[in-house]
Design a protein around this motif. Structure first.
Motif, PDB file in Angstrom:
ATOM      1  N   MET A  14       0.824  -1.214   0.000  1.00 27.53           N
ATOM      2  CA  MET A  14       0.000   0.000   0.000  1.00 27.53           C
ATOM      3  C   MET A  14       0.856   1.261   0.000  1.00 27.53           C
ATOM      4  SD  MET A  14      -3.280  -0.947   2.422  1.00 27.53           S
ATOM      5  CE  MET A  14      -2.316  -1.356   3.876  1.00 27.53           C
ATOM      6  N   SER A  15       1.990   1.224   0.700  1.00 27.05           N
ATOM      7  CA  SER A  15       2.882   2.381   0.729  1.00 27.05           C
ATOM      8  C   SER A  15       3.494   2.641  -0.642  1.00 27.05           C
ATOM      9  CB  SER A  15       3.984   2.160   1.767  1.00 27.05           C
ATOM     10  OG  SER A  15       3.448   2.003   3.054  1.00 27.05           O
ATOM     11  N   LEU A  16       3.902   1.576  -1.301  1.00 31.67           N
ATOM     12  CA  LEU A  16       4.466   1.727  -2.645  1.00 31.67           C
ATOM     13  C   LEU A  16       3.413   2.234  -3.632  1.00 31.67           C
ATOM     14  CD1 LEU A  16       6.649  -1.517  -2.807  1.00 31.67           C
ATOM     15  CD2 LEU A  16       7.425   0.828  -2.479  1.00 31.67           C
ATOM     16  N   ILE A  99      10.508  -6.452   9.542  1.00 32.36           N
ATOM     17  CA  ILE A  99      10.569  -5.100  10.120  1.00 32.36           C
ATOM     18  C   ILE A  99      11.426  -4.178   9.257  1.00 32.36           C
ATOM     19  CG2 ILE A  99      11.435  -3.742  12.061  1.00 32.36           C
ATOM     20  CD1 ILE A  99      10.611  -6.002  13.897  1.00 32.36           C
ATOM     21  N   ILE A 100      12.597  -4.658   8.867  1.00 29.36           N
ATOM     22  CA  ILE A 100      13.512  -3.836   8.064  1.00 29.36           C
ATOM     23  C   ILE A 100      12.908  -3.548   6.689  1.00 29.36           C
ATOM     24  CG2 ILE A 100      15.765  -3.787   6.931  1.00 29.36           C
ATOM     25  CD1 ILE A 100      16.856  -5.409   9.276  1.00 29.36           C
ATOM     26  N   SER A 101      12.355  -4.575   6.043  1.00 32.20           N
ATOM     27  CA  SER A 101      11.793  -4.399   4.698  1.00 32.20           C
ATOM     28  C   SER A 101      10.589  -3.467   4.714  1.00 32.20           C
ATOM     29  CB  SER A 101      11.389  -5.760   4.126  1.00 32.20           C
ATOM     30  OG  SER A 101      12.492  -6.631   4.055  1.00 32.20           O
ATOM     31  N   ALA A 102       9.651  -3.715   5.636  1.00 37.37           N
ATOM     32  CA  ALA A 102       8.458  -2.877   5.710  1.00 37.37           C
ATOM     33  C   ALA A 102       8.807  -1.454   6.132  1.00 37.37           C
ATOM     34  CB  ALA A 102       7.452  -3.491   6.678  1.00 37.37           C
ATOM     35  N   GLY A 103       9.720  -1.325   7.085  1.00 37.43           N
ATOM     36  CA  GLY A 103      10.128   0.007   7.530  1.00 37.43           C
ATOM     37  C   GLY A 103      10.773   0.813   6.419  1.00 37.43           C
ATOM     38  N   LEU A 104      11.657   0.175   5.672  1.00 43.23           N
ATOM     39  CA  LEU A 104      12.303   0.863   4.551  1.00 43.23           C
ATOM     40  C   LEU A 104      11.293   1.256   3.482  1.00 43.23           C
ATOM     41  CD1 LEU A 104      15.613  -1.177   4.092  1.00 43.23           C
ATOM     42  CD2 LEU A 104      15.364   1.155   4.965  1.00 43.23           C
ATOM     43  N   ALA A 105      10.324   0.374   3.212  1.00 46.49           N
ATOM     44  CA  ALA A 105       9.318   0.662   2.190  1.00 46.49           C
ATOM     45  C   ALA A 105       8.468   1.867   2.577  1.00 46.49           C
ATOM     46  CB  ALA A 105       8.430  -0.564   1.965  1.00 46.49           C
ATOM     47  N   VAL A 106       8.001   1.907   3.832  1.00 40.66           N
ATOM     48  CA  VAL A 106       7.146   3.009   4.275  1.00 40.66           C
ATOM     49  C   VAL A 106       7.933   4.312   4.358  1.00 40.66           C
ATOM     50  CG1 VAL A 106       5.696   3.863   6.138  1.00 40.66           C
ATOM     51  CG2 VAL A 106       5.623   1.442   5.535  1.00 40.66           C
ATOM     52  N   ALA A 127      -0.461  15.176  -2.814  1.00 39.79           N
ATOM     53  CA  ALA A 127       0.757  14.876  -2.056  1.00 39.79           C
ATOM     54  C   ALA A 127       0.511  14.963  -0.554  1.00 39.79           C
ATOM     55  CB  ALA A 127       1.871  15.833  -2.466  1.00 39.79           C
ATOM     56  N   LEU A 128      -0.265  15.971  -0.120  1.00 42.64           N
ATOM     57  CA  LEU A 128      -0.571  16.105   1.302  1.00 42.64           C
ATOM     58  C   LEU A 128      -1.394  14.929   1.804  1.00 42.64           C
ATOM     59  CD1 LEU A 128      -0.501  17.798   3.876  1.00 42.64           C
ATOM     60  CD2 LEU A 128      -2.564  18.985   3.069  1.00 42.64           C
ATOM     61  N   LYS A 129      -2.360  14.516   1.000  1.00 48.15           N
ATOM     62  CA  LYS A 129      -3.180  13.356   1.379  1.00 48.15           C
ATOM     63  C   LYS A 129      -2.330  12.095   1.468  1.00 48.15           C
ATOM     64  CE  LYS A 129      -7.225  10.704  -0.053  1.00 48.15           C
ATOM     65  NZ  LYS A 129      -8.328  10.575  -1.058  1.00 48.15           N
ATOM     66  N   ALA A 130      -1.395  11.931   0.521  1.00 43.62           N
ATOM     67  CA  ALA A 130      -0.520  10.758   0.535  1.00 43.62           C
ATOM     68  C   ALA A 130       0.387  10.770   1.755  1.00 43.62           C
ATOM     69  CB  ALA A 130       0.316  10.713  -0.745  1.00 43.62           C
ATOM     70  N   ARG A 131       0.873  11.954   2.152  1.00 42.08           N
ATOM     71  CA  ARG A 131       1.734  12.054   3.340  1.00 42.08           C
ATOM     72  C   ARG A 131       0.971  11.632   4.586  1.00 42.08           C
ATOM     73  NH1 ARG A 131       4.373  17.919   3.495  1.00 42.08           N
ATOM     74  NH2 ARG A 131       4.965  17.097   5.555  1.00 42.08           N
ATOM     75  N   LYS A 132      -0.278  12.077   4.725  1.00 42.92           N
ATOM     76  CA  LYS A 132      -1.086  11.680   5.875  1.00 42.92           C
ATOM     77  C   LYS A 132      -1.337  10.175   5.874  1.00 42.92           C
ATOM     78  CE  LYS A 132      -3.564  16.076   6.360  1.00 42.92           C
ATOM     79  NZ  LYS A 132      -4.890  16.740   6.332  1.00 42.92           N
ATOM     80  N   THR A 133      -1.607   9.629   4.681  1.00 38.68           N
ATOM     81  CA  THR A 133      -1.854   8.188   4.584  1.00 38.68           C
ATOM     82  C   THR A 133      -0.622   7.392   4.955  1.00 38.68           C
ATOM     83  OG1 THR A 133      -3.470   8.569   2.810  1.00 38.68           O
ATOM     84  CG2 THR A 133      -2.612   6.337   3.046  1.00 38.68           C
ATOM     85  N   LEU A 134       0.553   7.832   4.492  1.00 38.42           N
ATOM     86  CA  LEU A 134       1.793   7.118   4.793  1.00 38.42           C
ATOM     87  C   LEU A 134       2.152   7.215   6.271  1.00 38.42           C
ATOM     88  CD1 LEU A 134       3.886   8.032   1.632  1.00 38.42           C
ATOM     89  CD2 LEU A 134       3.020   5.783   2.258  1.00 38.42           C
ATOM     90  N   LEU A 135       1.829   8.348   6.906  1.00 35.61           N
ATOM     91  CA  LEU A 135       2.051   8.453   8.346  1.00 35.61           C
ATOM     92  C   LEU A 135       1.169   7.467   9.102  1.00 35.61           C
ATOM     93  CD1 LEU A 135       2.411  12.299   8.961  1.00 35.61           C
ATOM     94  CD2 LEU A 135       4.163  10.542   9.198  1.00 35.61           C
ATOM     95  N   LEU A 136      -0.078   7.312   8.638  1.00 36.65           N
ATOM     96  CA  LEU A 136      -0.962   6.310   9.230  1.00 36.65           C
ATOM     97  C   LEU A 136      -0.417   4.909   8.999  1.00 36.65           C
ATOM     98  CD1 LEU A 136      -4.516   7.716   8.357  1.00 36.65           C
ATOM     99  CD2 LEU A 136      -3.456   7.563  10.597  1.00 36.65           C
ATOM    100  N   HIS A 137       0.178   4.696   7.812  1.00 36.77           N
ATOM    101  CA  HIS A 137       0.802   3.401   7.528  1.00 36.77           C
ATOM    102  C   HIS A 137       1.931   3.123   8.519  1.00 36.77           C
ATOM    103  CE1 HIS A 137      -1.639   2.719   4.188  1.00 36.77           C
ATOM    104  NE2 HIS A 137      -0.889   3.177   3.213  1.00 36.77           N
ATOM    105  N   LEU A 138       2.712   4.163   8.818  1.00 38.57           N
ATOM    106  CA  LEU A 138       3.837   3.992   9.733  1.00 38.57           C
ATOM    107  C   LEU A 138       3.348   3.615  11.135  1.00 38.57           C
ATOM    108  CD1 LEU A 138       6.904   4.158   9.811  1.00 38.57           C
ATOM    109  CD2 LEU A 138       6.700   6.555  10.480  1.00 38.57           C
TER     110      LEU A 138
END
Length: 217
Positions: A14-16, A99-106, A127-138
Motif C-alpha cells: 500500500m505504501s508503494l 521489520i527492516i523491509s516494511a520500515g524501509l518501504a514506508v 501529495a498532502l493526502k498521501a503524506r497523511k496516509t503514509l504516516l498512518l501506515h507507519l
C-alpha cells in the motif's frame, strides 16, 4: 498467525502504491492494475503461508517417543510445542527481515512523497493526502509489528499473575495488539475514501439512510 503476518506485507504494498500515485501519476494507471494488485496480494499470502509452513517443519525434529513431554499442565500455547531454540532463532530472523523491509518501504515512500511535494509540477493536495496516509501506515506498521511481543508478554505474565487475571489481560492484549491494527486498515482505506465512506457507514449503521459529508482527507 497467517493473517497476522500478512499485515506488514500488505502495508509495504500500500505504501508503494501511494508513492507511485504521487511521484508517477501518469504511469499510475499502467503500474497499479488489477492484475498487479492481485499478484501482490497473492505474493503476500504466499510469503506468510511459507513462513507458517516452515515453522511447522520444526515439529518434524521431535520424535514420537518424546510426545509425552509436549504435555502442558498450566498454559497451552503453540510456542511451547517446539523442542529447542532453533524455531525461536528462525522467528527472530524472519521478524527482523519483515521489520527492516516494511520500515524501509514506508519510510522511503514517505520521503519520496515529501520530495515530490516540493516540486511545482506535483498536485499539492494529492501529495498532502498521501503524506497523511503514509504516516498512518507507519503507525499501523508499528502496531502490526507489536504482535511479535504478544507471546513473550503472555509467557512472562503467566508466571507472575493468577489464572483469572491472566485470562483477562490476555483478552485485553489480544484486542490492542492483534485486533486494533487490522481495524486501522478499514479507517485508512475506508472512512478516508469519499466513495467508500457512505457505503461503509451505511452497513455499519444497520443500513440506515444517513447523510455523510466527505472529510478533509
Amino acid at each position: 498467525n497467517l493473517t497476522t503476518n500478512i499485515s506488514p506485507l500488505m502495508l509495504m504494498v500500500m505504501s508503494l502504491e501511494r508513492y507511485v500515485a504521487v511521484c508517477y501519476p501518469l504511469r499510475h494507471a499502467s503500474i497499479i492494475t488489477i492484475k498487479n494488485t492481485t499478484l501482490s496480494i497473492i505474493a503476500s499470502w504466499t510469503v506468510s503461508l511459507l513462513n507458517n509452513l516452515t515453522r511447522c517443519l520444526f515439529l518434524l525434529q521431535f520424535s514420537l517417543e518424546k510426545l509425552e513431554t509436549l504435555l502442558v499442565k498450566d498454559y497451552c500455547y503453540d510456542i511451547n510445542w517446539f523442542p529447542d531454540s532453533l524455531r525461536e532463532r528462525y522467528d527472530k530472523a524472519y521478524t527482523c527481515l519483515v521489520i527492516i523491509s516494511a520500515g524501509l518501504a514506508v519510510i522511503s515512500s514517505y520521503t519520496g512523497v515529501v520530495l515530490a511535494a516540493r516540486s511545482a509540477s506535483t498536485d499539492k493536495v494529492s501529495a498532502l493526502k498521501a503524506r497523511k496516509t503514509l504516516l498512518l501506515h507507519l503507525v499501523h506498521l508499528g502496531l502490526s509489528l507489536s504482535s511479535t511481543v504478544y507471546h513473550p508478554l503472555l509467557m512472562a505474565l503467566s508466571t507472575l499473575v493468577t489464572r483469572i487475571v491472566f485470562v483477562w489481560v490476555q483478552d485485553v492484549f489480544y484486542v490492542i495488539i492483534i485486533i486494533l491494527p487490522r481495524c486501522l486498515t478499514s479507517h485508512i482505506y475506508g472512512l478516508n475514501d469519499k466513495t467508500i465512506r457512505p457505503v461503509l457507514l451505511y452497513h455499519l449503521c444497520g443500513q440506515l439512510k444517513i447523510s455523510v459529508k466527505p472529510g478533509p482527507c
